[in-house]
Design a protein around this motif. Structure first.
Motif, PDB file in Angstrom:
ATOM      1  N   TYR A 111       1.146  -1.584  -0.366  1.00 49.51           N
ATOM      2  CA  TYR A 111      -0.362   0.344  -0.038  1.00 49.51           C
ATOM      3  C   TYR A 111       0.795   1.640   0.407  1.00 49.51           C
ATOM      4  O   TYR A 111       0.360   2.111  -0.441  1.00 49.51           O
ATOM      5  CB  TYR A 111      -0.887  -0.136   0.942  1.00 49.51           C
ATOM      6  N   SER A 112       1.878   1.016   0.890  1.00 51.53           N
ATOM      7  CA  SER A 112       3.351   2.481   0.564  1.00 51.53           C
ATOM      8  C   SER A 112       4.494   1.703   1.082  1.00 51.53           C
ATOM      9  O   SER A 112       4.136   0.678   1.656  1.00 51.53           O
ATOM     10  CB  SER A 112       2.402   3.437   1.663  1.00 51.53           C
ATOM     11  N   PRO A 113       5.313   2.675   1.255  1.00 51.16           N
ATOM     12  CA  PRO A 113       6.423   2.278   1.789  1.00 51.16           C
ATOM     13  C   PRO A 113       6.454   2.661   2.983  1.00 51.16           C
ATOM     14  O   PRO A 113       7.789   1.514   3.672  1.00 51.16           O
ATOM     15  CB  PRO A 113       7.357   3.290   0.822  1.00 51.16           C
ATOM     16  N   ARG A 114       5.272   2.950   3.801  1.00 46.57           N
ATOM     17  CA  ARG A 114       5.730   2.885   5.160  1.00 46.57           C
ATOM     18  C   ARG A 114       5.204   1.633   5.524  1.00 46.57           C
ATOM     19  O   ARG A 114       4.491   0.873   5.523  1.00 46.57           O
ATOM     20  CB  ARG A 114       4.020   4.194   5.367  1.00 46.57           C
ATOM     21  N   HIS A 115       6.216   1.493   7.197  1.00 42.12           N
ATOM     22  CA  HIS A 115       6.279  -0.373   7.559  1.00 42.12           C
ATOM     23  C   HIS A 115       5.526  -0.425   8.803  1.00 42.12           C
ATOM     24  O   HIS A 115       4.852  -1.425   9.103  1.00 42.12           O
ATOM     25  CB  HIS A 115       7.745  -0.470   7.945  1.00 42.12           C
ATOM     26  N   ASP A 116       4.678   1.042   8.550  1.00 43.15           N
ATOM     27  CA  ASP A 116       4.414   1.268  10.203  1.00 43.15           C
ATOM     28  C   ASP A 116       2.465   1.683  10.323  1.00 43.15           C
ATOM     29  O   ASP A 116       2.137   2.172  11.188  1.00 43.15           O
ATOM     30  CB  ASP A 116       4.717   2.220  11.327  1.00 43.15           C
ATOM     31  N   LEU A 117       1.968   2.248   8.736  1.00 41.44           N
ATOM     32  CA  LEU A 117       0.799   2.550   8.368  1.00 41.44           C
ATOM     33  C   LEU A 117       0.119   1.686   7.736  1.00 41.44           C
ATOM     34  O   LEU A 117       0.300   1.294   6.578  1.00 41.44           O
ATOM     35  CB  LEU A 117       1.118   4.013   7.662  1.00 41.44           C
ATOM     36  N   PRO A 118      -0.921   1.122   8.969  1.00 43.11           N
ATOM     37  CA  PRO A 118      -1.520   0.133   7.709  1.00 43.11           C
ATOM     38  C   PRO A 118      -2.993   1.330   7.071  1.00 43.11           C
ATOM     39  O   PRO A 118      -2.512   2.454   7.262  1.00 43.11           O
ATOM     40  CB  PRO A 118      -2.730  -0.612   8.834  1.00 43.11           C
ATOM     41  N   LEU A 119      -3.686   0.571   6.400  1.00 38.92           N
ATOM     42  CA  LEU A 119      -4.577   0.453   5.042  1.00 38.92           C
ATOM     43  C   LEU A 119      -5.618   2.184   5.589  1.00 38.92           C
ATOM     44  O   LEU A 119      -5.257   3.062   5.071  1.00 38.92           O
ATOM     45  CB  LEU A 119      -5.989   0.317   4.851  1.00 38.92           C
ATOM     46  N   GLY A 120      -6.214   2.416   6.876  1.00 46.44           N
ATOM     47  CA  GLY A 120      -6.723   2.740   7.215  1.00 46.44           C
ATOM     48  C   GLY A 120      -6.614   4.308   8.371  1.00 46.44           C
ATOM     49  O   GLY A 120      -6.358   4.636   8.279  1.00 46.44           O
ATOM     50  N   GLN A 121      -4.916   4.229   8.271  1.00 49.35           N
ATOM     51  CA  GLN A 121      -3.831   5.299   8.192  1.00 49.35           C
ATOM     52  C   GLN A 121      -3.357   5.607   8.118  1.00 49.35           C
ATOM     53  O   GLN A 121      -3.005   6.418   8.048  1.00 49.35           O
ATOM     54  CB  GLN A 121      -2.933   5.186   9.603  1.00 49.35           C
TER      55      GLN A 121
END
Length: 337
Positions: free
Chosen positions: A106-116
């Motif tokens: 969803y994105s390069p961020r390892h710590d951000l789920p879809l809802g965030q």
């Protein structure tokens, strides 16, 4: 609605679910799970889905800055399968099945789920899903494109980096066959099953979780999982490519709001299996098919108590304790953090 044991018909699949509201008062409340939530970094050098890191077989994930799609390194379905059929007396029947399995980061961020993610990032994910549906569904041998996500270890996710999957296959799978039959039966009678169902739900209101002019999220009347939800575009459409910009934005916002309500419900990242059911790509027109999304979360009464499909559920039919109406009431009251 009934306050005693009763069963409800799933109009999409033709299956029944047993509802037993009185069981919420029983002393044993289910197996207690570990609710500790590890803190994740924005980038994990050991994560094969983070930008620049190595994957299986020597493949390397590029330094992406948006969504990233690649063929699954351990695909359950592959395109180069030789066509074959085996039938021994109509009892031992097997046939080959071709397919394509892809992973969507969803994105390069390892710590951000879809809802965030911000709404515009979720919209980018949705655009990727739509493009993949068009590309894979355009193959002359693909009949079904399944977009889905398993979130959390409780649902079998092997990597916490926010991602989903897309499986495209040669024939319609079981759930698609059931839903197609129900929707085409309604279409033959001159109506859309899910348009009609949505009108009844909106008139009732008891199971609505959230809605705007384009999208309604509700706990279905026939829900099996405790906090199961159904995501329905309010205007008739068959697949993501049918949605214009405003309707895609609204669907992205609905996914963000629903995910945040789930996380708020018990104060933990809510595990779930989520998937979109879009019009089959088998060459048929299927005008009665209505795009919809399913969320199947396993948590039952708290962050540490899960619902299990065992015993009676496996041998007879699905069963639930808390009513869909009470589940919807709790989700409506949850804060979107």
């Amino acid at each position: 609605m009934f306050d005693t044991t009763h069963r409800r018909l799933n109009r999409l699949t033709g299956e029944w679910v047993l509802v037993s509201p009185h069981r919420t008062a029983r002393p044993w409340q289910g197996q207690v799970e570990d609710a500790r939530v590890p803190e994740l970094p924005a980038y994990d050098p050991e994560c094969y889905l983070c930008p620049g890191n190595e994957r299986a077989g020597g493949h390397r994930t590029p330094a992406y800055d948006g969504t990233f799609v690649f063929d699954n390194d351990f695909a359950a379905l592959t395109p180069g399968v030789a066509q074959a059929v085996s039938d021994r007396g109509g009892l031992l029947v097997a046939e080959s099945e071709r397919g394509v399995c892809r992973v969507v980061c969803y994105s390069p961020r390892h710590d951000l789920p879809l809802g965030q993610l911000p709404v515009e990032r979720i919209r980018a994910v949705m655009d990727t899903w739509a493009d993949q549906y068009t590309e894979l569904g355009g193959l002359d041998w693909v009949s079904w494109v399944q977009v889905f996500e398993n979130r959390g270890a409780a649902m079998g996710a092997s990597n916490p980096h926010p991602h989903g999957q897309i499986w495209a296959e040669e024939r319609l799978p079981t759930e698609a066959v059931r839903e197609l039959a129900a929707q085409e039966s309604a279409a033959a009678a001159g109506s859309c099953l899910l348009c009609d169902y949505l009108a009844v739900e909106e008139a009732d209101g008891a199971r609505i979780v959230l809605q705007d002019e384009h999208v309604t999220v509700l706990v279905p009347f026939w829900a099996v999982w405790p906090f199961e939800t159904l995501v329905l575009p309010r205007g008739h459409c068959g697949a993501l490519p049918d949605l214009d910009g405003a309707r895609r934005d609204a669907l992205a916002d609905a996914l963000r709001r629903l995910s945040r309500r789930y996380d708020s419900l018990f104060g933990v990242p809510f595990p779930y299996t989520m998937g979109l059911h879009q019009r089959p790509t088998d060459g048929g027109a299927h005008p009665g098919w209505h795009l919809h999304g399913h969320f199947y979360p396993p948590l039952l009464r708290s962050a540490t108590v899960r619902k299990f499909m065992v015993g009676y559920e496996l041998l007879a039919q699905p069963q639930r304790d808390i009513t869909p109406e009470s589940a919807a009431e709790r989700l409506r009251a949850a804060v979107e953090r």
